[in-house]
Scaffold this motif. Structure first.
Motif, PDB file in Angstrom:
ATOM      1  N   ALA A   1       5.171   7.184  -8.570  1.00 21.81           N
ATOM      2  CA  ALA A   1       4.908   8.469  -9.232  1.00 21.81           C
ATOM      3  C   ALA A   1       5.970   9.494  -8.864  1.00 21.81           C
ATOM      4  N   ARG A   2       6.398   9.489  -7.613  1.00 22.27           N
ATOM      5  CA  ARG A   2       7.438  10.433  -7.195  1.00 22.27           C
ATOM      6  C   ARG A   2       8.775  10.092  -7.860  1.00 22.27           C
ATOM      7  N   LEU A   3       9.082   8.801  -7.981  1.00 19.57           N
ATOM      8  CA  LEU A   3      10.310   8.414  -8.675  1.00 19.57           C
ATOM      9  C   LEU A   3      10.257   8.847 -10.140  1.00 19.57           C
ATOM     10  N   ALA A   4       9.120   8.674 -10.778  1.00 17.97           N
ATOM     11  CA  ALA A   4       8.985   9.068 -12.180  1.00 17.97           C
ATOM     12  C   ALA A   4       9.222  10.565 -12.335  1.00 17.97           C
ATOM     13  N   ASP A   5       8.743  11.347 -11.392  1.00 19.63           N
ATOM     14  CA  ASP A   5       8.964  12.796 -11.464  1.00 19.63           C
ATOM     15  C   ASP A   5      10.450  13.135 -11.459  1.00 19.63           C
ATOM     16  N   VAL A   6      11.245  12.328 -10.761  1.00 20.40           N
ATOM     17  CA  VAL A   6      12.683  12.570 -10.683  1.00 20.40           C
ATOM     18  C   VAL A   6      13.388  12.173 -11.971  1.00 20.40           C
TER      19      VAL A   6
ATOM     20  N   ALA B   1       9.754  12.594 -21.513  1.00 19.40           N
ATOM     21  CA  ALA B   1       8.790  13.472 -20.849  1.00 19.40           C
ATOM     22  C   ALA B   1       7.397  13.235 -21.432  1.00 19.40           C
ATOM     23  N   GLY B   2       6.417  13.114 -20.530  1.00 18.67           N
ATOM     24  CA  GLY B   2       5.042  12.918 -20.962  1.00 18.67           C
ATOM     25  C   GLY B   2       4.654  11.477 -21.200  1.00 18.67           C
ATOM     26  N   GLN B   3       5.616  10.552 -21.185  1.00 14.90           N
ATOM     27  CA  GLN B   3       5.296   9.139 -21.373  1.00 14.90           C
ATOM     28  C   GLN B   3       4.867   8.521 -20.043  1.00 14.90           C
ATOM     29  N   ASP B   4       4.257   7.345 -20.143  1.00 17.62           N
ATOM     30  CA  ASP B   4       3.921   6.573 -18.951  1.00 17.62           C
ATOM     31  C   ASP B   4       5.200   5.866 -18.516  1.00 17.62           C
ATOM     32  N   PHE B   5       5.929   6.462 -17.580  1.00 17.33           N
ATOM     33  CA  PHE B   5       7.274   6.005 -17.239  1.00 17.33           C
ATOM     34  C   PHE B   5       7.286   4.539 -16.822  1.00 17.33           C
ATOM     35  N   TRP B   6       6.356   4.137 -15.986  1.00 20.68           N
ATOM     36  CA  TRP B   6       6.338   2.759 -15.485  1.00 20.68           C
ATOM     37  C   TRP B   6       5.415   1.849 -16.286  1.00 20.68           C
ATOM     38  N   GLY B   7       4.315   2.404 -16.778  1.00 22.34           N
ATOM     39  CA  GLY B   7       3.270   1.571 -17.367  1.00 22.34           C
ATOM     40  C   GLY B   7       3.661   0.883 -18.655  1.00 22.34           C
ATOM     41  N   GLU B   8       4.698   1.368 -19.332  1.00 24.93           N
ATOM     42  CA  GLU B   8       5.136   0.698 -20.561  1.00 24.93           C
ATOM     43  C   GLU B   8       5.702  -0.691 -20.288  1.00 24.93           C
ATOM     44  N   VAL B   9       6.252  -0.899 -19.103  1.00 21.24           N
ATOM     45  CA  VAL B   9       6.917  -2.179 -18.833  1.00 21.24           C
ATOM     46  C   VAL B   9       6.337  -2.924 -17.636  1.00 21.24           C
ATOM     47  N   PHE B  10       5.618  -2.226 -16.764  1.00 28.16           N
ATOM     48  CA  PHE B  10       5.055  -2.856 -15.569  1.00 28.16           C
ATOM     49  C   PHE B  10       3.541  -2.684 -15.532  1.00 28.16           C
TER      50      PHE B  10
ATOM     51  N   PRO C   1       0.829  -1.209   0.000  1.00 25.49           N
ATOM     52  CA  PRO C   1       0.000   0.000   0.000  1.00 25.49           C
ATOM     53  C   PRO C   1       0.864   1.260   0.000  1.00 25.49           C
ATOM     54  N   GLY C   2       0.469   2.208  -0.838  1.00 24.88           N
ATOM     55  CA  GLY C   2       1.249   3.432  -1.002  1.00 24.88           C
ATOM     56  C   GLY C   2       2.271   3.359  -2.109  1.00 24.88           C
ATOM     57  N   GLY C   3       2.389   2.199  -2.733  1.00 29.60           N
ATOM     58  CA  GLY C   3       3.411   2.005  -3.760  1.00 29.60           C
ATOM     59  C   GLY C   3       3.195   2.821  -5.017  1.00 29.60           C
ATOM     60  N   ARG C   4       1.963   3.018  -5.401  1.00 30.07           N
ATOM     61  CA  ARG C   4       1.703   3.802  -6.622  1.00 30.07           C
ATOM     62  C   ARG C   4       2.211   5.233  -6.470  1.00 30.07           C
ATOM     63  N   ASP C   5       1.937   5.845  -5.325  1.00 31.60           N
ATOM     64  CA  ASP C   5       2.411   7.214  -5.099  1.00 31.60           C
ATOM     65  C   ASP C   5       3.935   7.258  -5.069  1.00 31.60           C
TER      66      ASP C   5
END
Length: 261
Positions: A100-105, A112-121, A93-97
């Motif tokens: 999201a913070r890692l993707a922002d970094v 930029a603008g891509q689904d950073f995690w969703g393409e592979v996970f 629990p809390g993993g999605r947030d």
């Protein structure tokens, strides 16, 4: 079921080792359990990362998660057969947030603008009160006492009823012995040789090797493998302390070690 240690260090990688990461193989299932610093290079020495059935993270401390970034880049860019479908990534629990913070970094430039995690996970948060089927393995959870929310996991291979329990990070007040009862292998953190003076036991967030041995004995575990250790404290000292409190086989989780469960 087979356990391959990719890393067994504590908060920082020991020389020549990696932080927490374990590859569990059961039938056709390839499950990566935690993904700390240095794990992905060792994973790639064992299998094609794209062959993973899933990834499961026990808690969100950096020594259990940092190489998710390296794994993401491996799955997206490494030469070879493209990923057929996103790999399930099971987070607490809390993993999605957290992601999201890692993707922002890290998300910048041409990404930029891509689904950073969703393409592979295929990202999902597990329900700690329930169970999870990952290929040929059923996973159950129990909350441990640590400095942030953390769950130990019990992996049961359905075809054989063999059971592997991983403590994740846990203090001695955790209900680990009951959760690990009868496990064929208990992979247990043993960060310390002694608890820091002046702390109340309920505030301890890690185990000593002797405490890990006591838990294995109370659980009736068939085998104890110590992990989450500091090289500076001496691996032989960890072994000696655990063997004083547990009469069964005691071994160390060093990178490259393989255990049949």
């Amino acid at each position: 079921m087979e356990l391959i240690v990719l890393g067994g260090s504590a908060a920082a990688p020991n020389p020549g080792d990696a932080c927490a990461g374990y590859l569990v193989m059961a039938g056709a299932t390839r499950l990566l359990l935690d993904c700390g610093s240095g794990v992905v290079s060792r994973l790639r020495a064992q299998i094609d990362a794209r062959a993973l059935t899933g990834v499961l993270i026990t808690h969100l401390h950096s020594d259990h998660t940092l190489d998710l970034v390296a794994l993401r880049y491996t799955l997206k860019y490494a030469p070879g057969t493209p990923l057929a479908a996103p790999i399930p990534l099971h987070l607490p629990p809390g993993g999605r947030d957290f992601l999201a913070r890692l993707a922002d970094v890290y998300q910048e430039g041409n990404e930029a603008g891509q689904d950073f995690w969703g393409e592979v996970f295929a990202v999902q948060e597990f329900d700690p009160a329930g169970s999870l089927d990952v290929g040929d393995v059923t996973v159950r959870f129990a909350p441990m006492v640590h400095y942030i929310p953390v769950w130990a996991v019990r992996l049961e291979e359905r075809a054989t009823d063999r059971a592997l329990t991983f403590s994740a990070d846990a203090g001695p007040q955790s209900p680990l012995a009951d959760f690990a009862a009868g496990s064929d292998l208990l992979l247990c953190e043993a960060t310390l040789l002694r608890q820091a003076p002046g702390q109340a036991p309920e505030d301890y967030g890690h185990l000593t090797a002797a405490e890990a041995g006591c838990i294995a004995a109370r659980a009736g575990a068939h085998r104890l493998v110590l992990t989450h250790m500091w090289a500076e404290l001496g691996f032989e000292r960890y072994l000696a302390d655990a063997r004083r409190t547990f009469s069964g086989p005691v071994e160390l989780a060093r990178s490259g070690a393989v255990f049949t469960v």
